[in-house]
Design a protein around this motif. Structure first.
Motif, PDB file in Angstrom:
ATOM      1  N   GLU A   1       0.826  -1.213   0.000  1.00  0.00           N
ATOM      2  CA  GLU A   1       0.000   0.000   0.000  1.00  0.00           C
ATOM      3  C   GLU A   1       0.858   1.259   0.000  1.00  0.00           C
ATOM      4  O   GLU A   1       0.634   2.180  -0.789  1.00  0.00           O
ATOM      5  CB  GLU A   1      -0.921  -0.001   1.225  1.00  0.00           C
ATOM      6  N   GLU A   2       1.823   1.313   0.892  1.00  0.00           N
ATOM      7  CA  GLU A   2       2.657   2.511   1.001  1.00  0.00           C
ATOM      8  C   GLU A   2       3.481   2.727  -0.256  1.00  0.00           C
ATOM      9  O   GLU A   2       3.627   3.864  -0.737  1.00  0.00           O
ATOM     10  CB  GLU A   2       3.574   2.400   2.222  1.00  0.00           C
ATOM     11  N   MET A   3       4.010   1.652  -0.816  1.00  0.00           N
ATOM     12  CA  MET A   3       4.813   1.788  -2.022  1.00  0.00           C
ATOM     13  C   MET A   3       3.947   2.232  -3.200  1.00  0.00           C
ATOM     14  O   MET A   3       4.395   3.021  -4.049  1.00  0.00           O
ATOM     15  CB  MET A   3       5.505   0.470  -2.336  1.00  0.00           C
ATOM     16  N   LEU A   4       2.704   1.750  -3.245  1.00  0.00           N
ATOM     17  CA  LEU A   4       1.802   2.162  -4.321  1.00  0.00           C
ATOM     18  C   LEU A   4       1.468   3.656  -4.231  1.00  0.00           C
ATOM     19  O   LEU A   4       1.412   4.347  -5.253  1.00  0.00           O
ATOM     20  CB  LEU A   4       0.513   1.336  -4.269  1.00  0.00           C
ATOM     21  N   VAL A   5       1.244   4.140  -3.022  1.00  0.00           N
ATOM     22  CA  VAL A   5       0.963   5.568  -2.847  1.00  0.00           C
ATOM     23  C   VAL A   5       2.140   6.401  -3.348  1.00  0.00           C
ATOM     24  O   VAL A   5       1.971   7.389  -4.069  1.00  0.00           O
ATOM     25  CB  VAL A   5       0.669   5.889  -1.367  1.00  0.00           C
ATOM     26  N   ARG A   6       3.346   5.995  -2.995  1.00  0.00           N
ATOM     27  CA  ARG A   6       4.536   6.734  -3.425  1.00  0.00           C
ATOM     28  C   ARG A   6       4.759   6.579  -4.933  1.00  0.00           C
ATOM     29  O   ARG A   6       5.199   7.511  -5.601  1.00  0.00           O
ATOM     30  CB  ARG A   6       5.761   6.249  -2.644  1.00  0.00           C
ATOM     31  N   TRP A   7       4.459   5.406  -5.463  1.00  0.00           N
ATOM     32  CA  TRP A   7       4.614   5.160  -6.902  1.00  0.00           C
ATOM     33  C   TRP A   7       3.658   6.027  -7.716  1.00  0.00           C
ATOM     34  O   TRP A   7       4.015   6.509  -8.791  1.00  0.00           O
ATOM     35  CB  TRP A   7       4.378   3.685  -7.180  1.00  0.00           C
ATOM     36  N   LEU A   8       2.469   6.254  -7.198  1.00  0.00           N
ATOM     37  CA  LEU A   8       1.519   7.134  -7.878  1.00  0.00           C
ATOM     38  C   LEU A   8       2.093   8.532  -8.023  1.00  0.00           C
ATOM     39  O   LEU A   8       1.921   9.194  -9.050  1.00  0.00           O
ATOM     40  CB  LEU A   8       0.199   7.208  -7.099  1.00  0.00           C
ATOM     41  N   GLU A   9       2.766   8.985  -6.989  1.00  0.00           N
ATOM     42  CA  GLU A   9       3.336  10.332  -6.983  1.00  0.00           C
ATOM     43  C   GLU A   9       4.625  10.420  -7.797  1.00  0.00           C
ATOM     44  O   GLU A   9       4.915  11.446  -8.413  1.00  0.00           O
ATOM     45  CB  GLU A   9       3.606  10.773  -5.546  1.00  0.00           C
ATOM     46  N   ASN A  10       5.398   9.332  -7.800  1.00  0.00           N
ATOM     47  CA  ASN A  10       6.700   9.351  -8.458  1.00  0.00           C
ATOM     48  C   ASN A  10       7.041   7.948  -8.957  1.00  0.00           C
ATOM     49  O   ASN A  10       7.747   7.192  -8.284  1.00  0.00           O
ATOM     50  CB  ASN A  10       7.768   9.847  -7.472  1.00  0.00           C
ATOM     51  N   PRO A  11       6.559   7.572 -10.148  1.00  0.00           N
ATOM     52  CA  PRO A  11       6.759   6.215 -10.668  1.00  0.00           C
ATOM     53  C   PRO A  11       8.187   5.980 -11.171  1.00  0.00           C
ATOM     54  O   PRO A  11       8.457   5.957 -12.372  1.00  0.00           O
ATOM     55  CB  PRO A  11       5.736   6.132 -11.809  1.00  0.00           C
ATOM     56  N   VAL A  12       9.091   5.790 -10.229  1.00  0.00           N
ATOM     57  CA  VAL A  12      10.510   5.632 -10.584  1.00  0.00           C
ATOM     58  C   VAL A  12      10.824   4.238 -11.125  1.00  0.00           C
ATOM     59  O   VAL A  12      11.922   4.002 -11.622  1.00  0.00           O
ATOM     60  CB  VAL A  12      11.415   5.939  -9.374  1.00  0.00           C
ATOM     61  N   VAL A  13       9.890   3.321 -10.980  1.00  0.00           N
ATOM     62  CA  VAL A  13      10.035   1.993 -11.596  1.00  0.00           C
ATOM     63  C   VAL A  13       8.817   1.752 -12.481  1.00  0.00           C
ATOM     64  O   VAL A  13       7.775   2.393 -12.308  1.00  0.00           O
ATOM     65  CB  VAL A  13      10.153   0.867 -10.541  1.00  0.00           C
ATOM     66  N   SER A  14       8.960   0.841 -13.417  1.00  0.00           N
ATOM     67  CA  SER A  14       7.855   0.551 -14.321  1.00  0.00           C
ATOM     68  C   SER A  14       6.793  -0.304 -13.627  1.00  0.00           C
ATOM     69  O   SER A  14       7.027  -0.859 -12.539  1.00  0.00           O
ATOM     70  CB  SER A  14       8.361  -0.199 -15.549  1.00  0.00           C
ATOM     71  N   ARG A  15       5.659  -0.438 -14.266  1.00  0.00           N
ATOM     72  CA  ARG A  15       4.584  -1.292 -13.744  1.00  0.00           C
ATOM     73  C   ARG A  15       5.090  -2.711 -13.524  1.00  0.00           C
ATOM     74  O   ARG A  15       4.878  -3.297 -12.453  1.00  0.00           O
ATOM     75  CB  ARG A  15       3.416  -1.309 -14.733  1.00  0.00           C
ATOM     76  N   ASP A  16       5.747  -3.275 -14.525  1.00  0.00           N
ATOM     77  CA  ASP A  16       6.201  -4.657 -14.427  1.00  0.00           C
ATOM     78  C   ASP A  16       7.264  -4.825 -13.348  1.00  0.00           C
ATOM     79  O   ASP A  16       7.294  -5.853 -12.649  1.00  0.00           O
ATOM     80  CB  ASP A  16       6.744  -5.133 -15.779  1.00  0.00           C
ATOM     81  N   GLU A  17       8.130  -3.832 -13.201  1.00  0.00           N
ATOM     82  CA  GLU A  17       9.145  -3.900 -12.151  1.00  0.00           C
ATOM     83  C   GLU A  17       8.495  -3.854 -10.773  1.00  0.00           C
ATOM     84  O   GLU A  17       8.904  -4.573  -9.851  1.00  0.00           O
ATOM     85  CB  GLU A  17      10.140  -2.753 -12.308  1.00  0.00           C
ATOM     86  N   LEU A  18       7.489  -3.011 -10.653  1.00  0.00           N
ATOM     87  CA  LEU A  18       6.789  -2.883  -9.375  1.00  0.00           C
ATOM     88  C   LEU A  18       6.119  -4.202  -8.998  1.00  0.00           C
ATOM     89  O   LEU A  18       6.214  -4.655  -7.852  1.00  0.00           O
ATOM     90  CB  LEU A  18       5.749  -1.768  -9.476  1.00  0.00           C
ATOM     91  N   ILE A  19       5.457  -4.814  -9.961  1.00  0.00           N
ATOM     92  CA  ILE A  19       4.787  -6.092  -9.712  1.00  0.00           C
ATOM     93  C   ILE A  19       5.803  -7.154  -9.298  1.00  0.00           C
ATOM     94  O   ILE A  19       5.570  -7.921  -8.350  1.00  0.00           O
ATOM     95  CB  ILE A  19       4.006  -6.542 -10.965  1.00  0.00           C
ATOM     96  N   ALA A  20       6.936  -7.199  -9.983  1.00  0.00           N
ATOM     97  CA  ALA A  20       7.974  -8.183  -9.656  1.00  0.00           C
ATOM     98  C   ALA A  20       8.501  -7.976  -8.235  1.00  0.00           C
ATOM     99  O   ALA A  20       8.783  -8.949  -7.517  1.00  0.00           O
ATOM    100  CB  ALA A  20       9.114  -8.093 -10.667  1.00  0.00           C
ATOM    101  N   ILE A  21       8.631  -6.731  -7.820  1.00  0.00           N
ATOM    102  CA  ILE A  21       9.084  -6.431  -6.462  1.00  0.00           C
ATOM    103  C   ILE A  21       8.081  -6.975  -5.442  1.00  0.00           C
ATOM    104  O   ILE A  21       8.456  -7.647  -4.467  1.00  0.00           O
ATOM    105  CB  ILE A  21       9.276  -4.916  -6.271  1.00  0.00           C
TER     106      ILE A  21
END
Length: 201
Positions: A162-182
């Motif tokens: 949840e927290e990483m998604l909130v930050r990713w919305l504001e600043n998507p420093v990794v791609s969608r696929d990278e985020l999912i893999a993490i």
């Protein structure tokens, strides 16, 4: 945009008002969605909204509940995939895609736990618990035994996502696929680590 006023059944009108509110919540904070703006968009009087909802807080609760249900429905594990990691990838992918399309709505749901409104906080906590239970009920498929320590780890993973998604919305420093893999890689690693450490006690 204002919707032309048409005669609807009470159930259809209530559904229309909730749908309009949910649509607005995709682009703006929940607190900015007022009865006036929804009434204008629906082409009805503000007074009519109070026929369907007791108050602004009641309307907001309906929106939060609707968003939570939609999020859970979209991320339902696909049992037909068989492989637990493939199931996890599919569910997490759907979760990330939901967040990308409903950023503000997502934040309203998960930040409901910080709300002063007990009912909204309960929806947020119930949604989080449902997501944790999906994982815990399939712990054996991931080679894990369900224990209090693993339950703690899964709850921590949900909070991390949840927290990483909130930050990713504001600043998507990794791609969608990278985020999912993490996210997918973190769950069995964290739960497995907790399980092995506590087993050694």
């Amino acid at each position: 945009m204002t919707t032309p006023r048409t005669r609807m059944s009470p159930a259809a009108r209530r559904r229309q008002l909730i749908d309009l509110g949910v649509e607005m919540a995709r682009d703006q904070p929940l607190e900015l969605i007022t009865m006036e703006t929804v009434a204008e968009a629906a082409g009805v009087s503000k007074g009519l909204l109070f026929h369907y909802f007791e108050s602004k807080a009641d309307f907001h609760l309906c929106l939060i509940s609707e968003q939570a249900q939609e999020m859970l429905a979209r991320t339902e594990p696909q049992e037909d995939l068989g492989d637990p990691i493939a199931m996890l990838y599919a569910s997490v992918g759907s979760y990330v895609d939901y967040v990308a399309a409903n950023g503000r709505g997502f934040i309203s749901v998960i930040r409901g736990s910080a709300s002063a409104d007990d009912a909204i906080r309960e929806v947020a906590e119930r949604t989080r618990a449902a997501m944790s239970e999906r994982i815990l009920s399939r712990a054996g498929l991931l080679g894990l035994e369900r224990t209090p320590a693993v339950e703690l780890a899964v709850a921590g993973w949900v909070a991390f996502v949840e927290e990483m998604l909130v930050r990713w919305l504001e600043n998507p420093v990794v791609s969608r696929d990278e985020l999912i893999a993490i996210f997918v890689g973190a769950l069995p690693s964290l739960a497995g680590l907790v399980s092995s450490v506590t087993a050694a006690d």
